[in-house]
Enzyme design. Structure first.
Site, PDB file in Angstrom:
ATOM      1  CB  THR A 228      45.868  30.556  -5.777  1.00 50.46           C
ATOM      2  OG1 THR A 228      47.112  30.441  -6.742  1.00 50.46           O
ATOM      3  CG2 THR A 228      45.100  29.281  -6.416  1.00 50.46           C
ATOM      4  CB  SER A 263      49.249  20.965  -8.101  1.00 48.30           C
ATOM      5  OG  SER A 263      48.507  22.150  -7.215  1.00 48.30           O
ATOM      6  CE1 TYR A 265      46.966  26.100  -2.401  1.00 48.72           C
ATOM      7  CE2 TYR A 265      48.021  26.407  -4.509  1.00 48.72           C
ATOM      8  CZ  TYR A 265      47.706  26.880  -3.327  1.00 48.72           C
ATOM      9  OH  TYR A 265      47.433  28.267  -3.071  1.00 48.72           O
ATOM     10  CG  HIS A 266      47.228  25.269  -8.412  1.00 44.97           C
ATOM     11  ND1 HIS A 266      48.497  24.739  -8.503  1.00 44.97           N
ATOM     12  CD2 HIS A 266      47.664  26.589  -8.028  1.00 44.97           C
ATOM     13  CE1 HIS A 266      49.540  25.513  -8.188  1.00 44.97           C
ATOM     14  NE2 HIS A 266      48.874  26.662  -8.104  1.00 44.97           N
ATOM     15  CE  LYS A 269      44.346  28.374  -1.767  1.00 41.31           C
ATOM     16  NZ  LYS A 269      43.749  29.172  -0.782  1.00 41.31           N
ATOM     17  CD  GLU A 412      55.702  24.871 -14.509  1.00 39.51           C
ATOM     18  OE1 GLU A 412      54.676  25.343 -13.632  1.00 39.51           O
ATOM     19  OE2 GLU A 412      56.651  25.064 -14.238  1.00 39.51           O
TER      20      GLU A 412
END
Length: 477
Positions: A228, A263, A265-266, A269, A412
Site C-alpha cells: 500500500t 494505522s 493495518y498499514h 504492510k 493524519e
C-alpha cells in the site's frame, strides 16, 4: 461454521471424520474441499468461535449446484506455445482478488484461488453489506466455467495454517503467487484491540507462511505482493518507488524509503515489506511489492459478463474507499463526508488498472534475490478534489449533491505536500484508465441502480483512531 464461510452458497454439505492426515484438494468446476481444523488453530479462532469446543479431524466437502450452460473455450490471447503459467491468487474472493483472478484466467493463465472467505464473515459480524449483491464463490467459479470453458481451482482455507498452505502449494505448483489475502481496512484494524491483533497476526504471519512455502515448495516462484502507498505516509519530500539514495556526512547509499504507517493495518504492510526484503536477500526469493493506491470502480470486462460474476462494492465507513463512498452517498442524497479539512492527498487507480498492473508484474518477474517495489497508482487527488468531481458529475445526472465536514476520526495530516513517483509500471506497458467524466457518470449510475440496497446508517464513520480500546466493540450498536 461452514454456513458462515459460504453463507450464500447453494450447496450440499456432508461431514466426514477421519483419523488420518487431511489432504487438500482443489475445487474444479464443481467441488470444494477444505480443512475445518485449520480454522480452529488459526488467527480466525477468536473471530469464529464464542466458546472453546473439542477439536476433531474433519473435512467439509461442498458440492456446488451444477450449471448447465456451457460455452466453448475462449481463444487465448497469449501467443506463446509453452505451457500456460500457473498463478495462485490468495484472497481471490475479495474486491481486487476476484477481478484479478478472472482477468488472468481470461488471459490464459492457469489460475487457482486460495481464500478463507473471512471477508464475507466480516460483513455478518459488523452488519455490513456490499452495494452489489454478490454470488457465492462456488457459483462465481461455476458461472465462469460455463461462460468461458475455463476452470479456476479453489482451495478454501487459512494461509495462517501452514499445513493447509503447504498442501495447496504442492497440489497446484504455482509459477507465481499474487497475494491479496490480507485484512485490508485501516478502520477495521482500529475498531478495538482484538481487530488490531487479528489484522497484524493474519497479515504478517500469513505472509511469512507464503514466504516459507515458496522457499520449501517453489523456489522459482515469483511473489507478487499487494502492499500500500500508505506505508510511506505523507513526507515533505517526493516519495520514490521503494528506495531512496541519500548522501549523509559525505557518504552515499541507496536505502529502503522511510515508512510512516498511520494505522495497525498499514503497519502490518510495513512488516510484510521488511520480511519479504529480508527473505529475498537471505533465500534468493524473487518478489514484487506493489504499493497500491486507493482503488475505485467495480466493473471490469470479466465481471460484466454475468451478474453472478459481479464484484463487491463497499460504501460503508469501514471498508469503503473514498471515491466509491462519495458516489454512493451522492446517489442516495447523503452529503459527501469530507474528513477534516479535506486536503488529504493520495494516489488513486481504477480497478481495471489493478488487474492490468498485476498481469504486467507477472509477465515481467523479478530476478532471483530481487525485492522490487512499484508504486501502483495513476493519479493523485485530495479528498476535496474528489468531492468536487463527484458534485459536478452528479449535477449533470440531476442529483443534488452537497458536502459536509466531518470531524476526522483518523490521526493524519489534513493539509500536506504529496508527490509520489509511479513510472515503473508505465515503463513496462501500463495503459491507465484515468478518472474521466464518463467513468464518474458510469460509477454514479451504477450506485443509483443499487441505491435501494444502501443502509444509510453505515455511511458516517464510527471508528476513532484515538478512542480504540481493549473492549471488543460491536459496530451494530
Amino acid at each position: 461454521m461452514a454456513h458462515l464461510l459460504s453463507a450464500s452458497c447453494p450447496s450440499v454439505i456432508s461431514l466426514s471424520s477421519s483419523s488420518s492426515k487431511n489432504s487438500v484438494k482443489p475445487f474444479v468446476s464443481g467441488q470444494t474441499f477444505f480443512n475445518a481444523q485449520l480454522l480452529s488453530r488459526s488467527s480466525l479462532k477468536g473471530l469464529l468461535f464464542q466458546e472453546k469446543k473439542p477439536r476433531k479431524s474433519c473435512v467439509f466437502r461442498a458440492t456446488a449446484v451444477p450449471i448447465t450452460q456451457q460455452a466453448p473455450p475462449e481463444t487465448s490471447t497469449n501467443n506463446s506455445s509453452s505451457k500456460p503459467k500457473r498463478v495462485m491468487v490468495i484472497g481471490g474472493d475479495g474486491y481486487c482478488g476476484w477481478a484479478t483472478a478472472l482477468h488472468l484466467s481470461k488471459k490464459n493463465y492457469e489460475v487457482c484461488i486460495v481464500d478463507n472467505l473471512v471477508r464475507r464473515l466480516f460483513d455478518h459480524q459488523l452488519g455490513l453489506e456490499s452495494l452489489t449483491p454478490i454470488a457465492s464463490i462456488h457459483d462465481r467459479i461455476s458461472r465462469w466455467k460455463a461462460l468461458t470453458g475455463k476452470s479456476i481451482e479453489l482451495y478454501v482455507g487459512d494461509i495462517c495454517d501452514f499445513e493447509f498452505l503447504a498442501e495447496s502449494f504442492k497440489s497446484f505448483e504455482p509459477d507465481s503467487v499474487v497475494h491479496f489475502g490480507e485484512q485490508r481496512s485501516a478502520p477495521y484494524s482500529m475498531i478495538d484491540r482484538s481487530r488490531a491483533v487479528y489484522t497484524q497476526h493474519n497479515n504478517v504471519i500469513g505472509t511469512l507462511n507464503v514466504l516459507f512455502a515458496i522457499k520449501e515448495f517453489g523456489e522459482e516462484c515469483h511473489l507478487v505482493k499487494l502492499g500500500t502507498m500508505g506505508e510511506y505516509g505523507t513526507p515533505n519530500i517526493d516519495i520514490e518507488e521503494g528506495y531512496i539514495t541519500i548522501t549523509h556526512n559525505g557518504r552515499t547509499d541507496t536505502l529502503p524509503y522511510p515508512k510512516q504507517a498511520s494505522s495497525f493495518y498499514h503497519l502490518s504492510k510495513v512488516h510484510d515489506s521488511h520480511n519479504i526484503a529480508f527473505t529475498c536477500k537471505a533465500w534468493g526469493i524473487r518478489a514484487t511489492d506493489l504499493n497500491q493506491g486507493v482503488v475505485y470502480g467495480v466493473k471490469t470486462d470479466e465481471t460484466e459478463m454475468h451478474e453472478e460474476l459481479r464484484n463487491r462494492l463497499d460504501y460503508d465507513a469501514v471498508f469503503g474507499t473514498a471515491l466509491n463512498r462519495f458516489c454512493v452517498q451522492a446517489a442516495v442524497g447523503h452529503p459527501l463526508t469530507v474528513y477534516g479539512k479535506g486536503g488529504q492527498t493520495r494516489g488513486y487507480l481504477d480497478i481495471r488498472d489493478t488487474v492490468q498492473c498485476v498481469e504486467i508484474a507477472i509477465a515481467n518477474p523479478a530476478k532471483a534475490g530481487e525485492f522490487r517495489v512499484f508504486n501502483q497508482f495513476t493519479e493523485q487527488f485530495s479528498v476535496n478534489e474528489l468531492a468536487s468531481l463527484v458534485t459536478k458529475a452528479g449535477s449533470k445526472l440531476g442529483l443534488d449533491v452537497k458536502k459536509m465536514t466531518v470531524p476526522n476520526p483518523r490521526v493524519e495530516a489534513e493539509e500536506h505536500y504529496y508527490n509520489a513517483k509511479h513510472t515503473k509500471l508505465m515503463e513496462l506497458g501500463l495503459e491507465p484508465h484515468y478518472l474521466s467524466d464518463s467513468l464518474l457518470d458510469s460509477l454514479l449510475n451504477f450506485a443509483v441502480q443499487f441505491k435501494d440496497r444502501v443502509d444509510t446508517k453505515q455511511i458516517m464513520p464510527s471508528v476513532s483512531w484515538k478512542k480504540i480500546g481493549v473492549k471488543t466493540k460491536s459496530m451494530t450498536t
